[in-house]
Scaffold this motif. Structure first.
Motif, short mmCIF file in Angstrom:
data_model
loop_
_atom_site.label_atom_id
_atom_site.label_comp_id
_atom_site.label_asym_id
_atom_site.label_seq_id
_atom_site.Cartn_x
_atom_site.Cartn_y
_atom_site.Cartn_z
N VAL A 49 0.75 -1.19 0.01
CA VAL A 49 0.11 -0.17 0.06
C VAL A 49 0.86 1.31 -0.05
O VAL A 49 0.48 2.22 -0.14
CB VAL A 49 -1.03 0.07 1.16
N ALA A 50 2.12 0.88 0.24
CA ALA A 50 3.02 2.26 0.66
C ALA A 50 3.94 2.91 -0.72
O ALA A 50 4.22 2.13 -1.40
CB ALA A 50 3.95 2.09 1.80
N GLY A 51 3.83 4.22 -0.81
CA GLY A 51 4.66 4.68 -1.70
C GLY A 51 5.72 5.57 -1.09
O GLY A 51 5.83 5.42 0.21
N PRO A 52 6.40 6.51 -1.66
CA PRO A 52 7.60 7.12 -0.92
C PRO A 52 7.15 8.08 0.06
O PRO A 52 7.66 8.61 1.21
CB PRO A 52 8.53 7.87 -2.29
N VAL A 53 5.97 8.80 -0.43
CA VAL A 53 5.47 9.83 0.51
C VAL A 53 5.08 9.20 1.97
O VAL A 53 5.27 9.56 3.01
CB VAL A 53 4.21 10.53 0.15
N LEU A 54 4.28 7.97 2.12
CA LEU A 54 3.99 7.57 3.25
C LEU A 54 5.12 6.88 4.01
O LEU A 54 5.22 6.70 4.99
CB LEU A 54 2.59 6.26 2.89
N ASN A 183 -4.37 2.34 6.33
CA ASN A 183 -4.91 3.36 7.43
C ASN A 183 -3.95 3.77 8.32
O ASN A 183 -3.77 5.28 8.77
CB ASN A 183 -6.09 2.73 8.21
N SER A 184 -3.04 2.90 8.92
CA SER A 184 -2.16 3.08 10.00
C SER A 184 -1.07 3.99 9.41
O SER A 184 -0.59 5.07 10.17
CB SER A 184 -1.34 1.87 10.66
N MET A 185 -0.43 3.77 8.00
CA MET A 185 0.52 4.62 7.41
C MET A 185 -0.21 6.19 7.24
O MET A 185 0.63 7.05 7.21
CB MET A 185 0.98 4.08 6.22
N ALA A 251 8.79 -1.63 6.38
CA ALA A 251 7.79 -1.92 5.68
C ALA A 251 7.88 -2.02 4.00
O ALA A 251 7.07 -1.72 3.33
CB ALA A 251 7.03 -0.16 5.75
N ALA A 252 8.96 -2.81 3.89
CA ALA A 252 9.47 -3.19 2.53
C ALA A 252 8.50 -4.07 1.94
O ALA A 252 8.07 -3.89 0.51
CB ALA A 252 10.79 -3.80 2.59
N LYS A 264 14.37 6.10 -2.20
CA LYS A 264 14.13 7.70 -2.34
C LYS A 264 13.49 8.00 -1.17
O LYS A 264 13.84 9.17 -0.64
CB LYS A 264 13.15 7.28 -3.42
N ALA A 265 12.65 7.20 -0.34
CA ALA A 265 12.23 7.84 0.98
C ALA A 265 13.08 7.93 2.02
O ALA A 265 13.05 8.92 2.85
CB ALA A 265 10.91 6.76 1.24
#
Length: 436
Positions: A49-54, A183-185, A251-252, A264-265
């Motif tokens: 679900v995660a990208g660099p911003v989260l 939701n948590s991120m 979170a990988a 990047k993050a």
């Protein structure tokens, strides 16, 4: 003995020792050569679900509370100018660590983080040691955060006991995580953003009131007033501006494109932390007074020197501080739950700890470490009056073990498995980089 080409004794009729089905043979071959670390991810997987911003929210959020408290004692040890040297040293260390972690997480995108990297490079025993050290780090650290949250809540609501605030924090964060990583991120990102905004507001208000005399006051203008000893004693406090950024790669397995997004993050998070940390140190020291190094709430003291003793200062700083503390706690829960999940899935811990709910959240890995952590909160609040510095020291010490092992893992992989760590390696190649 049987002759080549004949049916071996005891085998069912029609069974051939050489599988002539090419599709099945290819499947068997791939299964046989699937590296253990990569095979673990096929047993039980988390939602991507995660990208660099989260991810940035996790990396910055895990650290951001350190800007609000704990670091200022170093001004009394080595002065402002010596503190700049200390933060530069720790910044270089964490910049190198972030680079190594980014490289390793791209090669081995795994919820176990350090455990997976070290096992891939050095084997099961060293991998287990790295995993346990990270798990201990992230079980001790949120205990200190929870106790600090209780203290800040009492600033706003004196009648609320520390244990009640800590219990609400543990239960609330665990429930949010059980509802799923997405939701948590997102909630983590919101708290992190509020904490960053609080520091920016502080710097905007305080910067015009800074003076060179205040910066020199802590050391009489000397660069290292207490020599190398003072600088050395300040290094752990300077690490507070970066400590726990290594939680981000946990979170990988929930990252859409880990090979690109995690490095990047990490870079984005490190730059944010370095800029905000340096700004907070400089502005706070530039307006602080003689009592600033020993202040329990340094930003409150600094802001009081700028605008005077006004009643709104304490609650405003307390609210921003609570946002930062919640962000750090919430991010560290991600770290300890994913580390527990990975070790359980690999067979080092009971299998029940890696059971997933319908939201693909690890139930036992969230609840059990949380219960253990709260037991330490009770001990810290009732028996150990100096629990917070002790817990911080323990967290840093066990973290140092994983840092050294990850550095060693990166060197080994660069030498023995350059295909894993080459900068041009694509995400699709990740399956080649597990444990042999």
């Amino acid at each position: 003995m049987f002759q080549p080409g004949t049916q071996p004794p005891g085998y069912p009729h029609g069974f051939s020792m050489i599988d002539t089905n090419p599709q099945r043979s290819r499947s068997v071959s791939q299964t046989a050569t699937t590296p253990p670390v990569q095979a673990e991810g096929k047993k039980k997987h988390l939602n991507k679900v995660a990208g660099p911003v989260l991810l940035w929210g996790i990396g910055v959020g895990a650290v951001i509370s350190g800007d609000y408290y704990g670091w200022n004692a170093g001004l009394g040890l080595t002065g402002y100018w010596g503190y700049l040297i200390a933060i530069a040293i720790m910044g270089l260390l964490y910049a190198g660590l972030s680079t190594v972690i980014g490289e390793l997480s791209a090669a081995v995108p795994h919820a176990g983080g350090a455990y997976a990297y070290v096992r891939t490079a050095l084997g099961r025993v060293w991998g287990y040691l790295a995993g346990v050290s990270v798990l201990l780090e992230f079980v001790f650290a949120p205990v200190a955060v929870a106790l600090t949250v209780g203290a800040y809540v009492q600033v706003l609501f004196p009648d609320i006991p520390v244990l009640v605030s800590a219990a609400v924090l543990y239960i609330g964060s665990t429930v949010v995580h059980l509802l799923g990583a997405g939701n948590s991120m997102k909630i983590e990102f919101v708290f992190t953003a509020v904490a960053v905004i609080g520091l920016i507001v502080f710097m905007v208000i305080g910067a015009p009131k800074m003076s060179l005399d205040n910066l020199n006051a802590y050391s009489g203008g000397a660069i290292l007033p207490n020599g190398i000893g003072g600088l050395w004693a300040t290094l752990p406090l300077a690490a507070w501006f970066f400590f726990a950024i290594e939680s981000l790669p946990m979170a990988a397995e929930e990252t859409k494109n880990p090979a690109k997004d995690i490095p990047k993050a990490l870079i984005m998070a490190f730059i944010t932390l370095a800029v905000i940390g340096l700004g907070t140190l400089t502005v706070a020291a530039g307006v602080g007074g003689s009592d600033f190094p020993g202040a329990a709430a340094p930003l409150t003291v600094a802001l009081s020197n700028v605008v005077g003793s006004q009643t709104w200062i304490v609650p405003v700083i307390a609210i921003f501080s609570l946002a930062a503390l919640v962000a750090s706690f919430h991010a560290i829960v991600i770290a300890y739950s994913r580390q527990t999940f990975a070790l359980s899935r690999a067979g080092y811990l009971p299998a029940s700890l890696s059971k997933l709910n319908k939201h693909h959240a690890p139930i036992g890995s969230l609840i059990v470490p949380g219960v253990i952590g709260f037991v330490f909160v009770i001990l810290g609040a009732t028996i150990l009056p100096d629990a917070i510095p002790v817990l911080v020291t323990l967290s840093v010490l066990v973290a140092a073990v994983s840092y050294m092992l990850m550095m060693a893992a990166a060197l080994v992989l660069r030498k023995k498995r350059p295909d894993c760590t080459a900068p041009t390696r694509h995400a699709a190649d990740a399956s080649r980089c597990g444990s042999p």
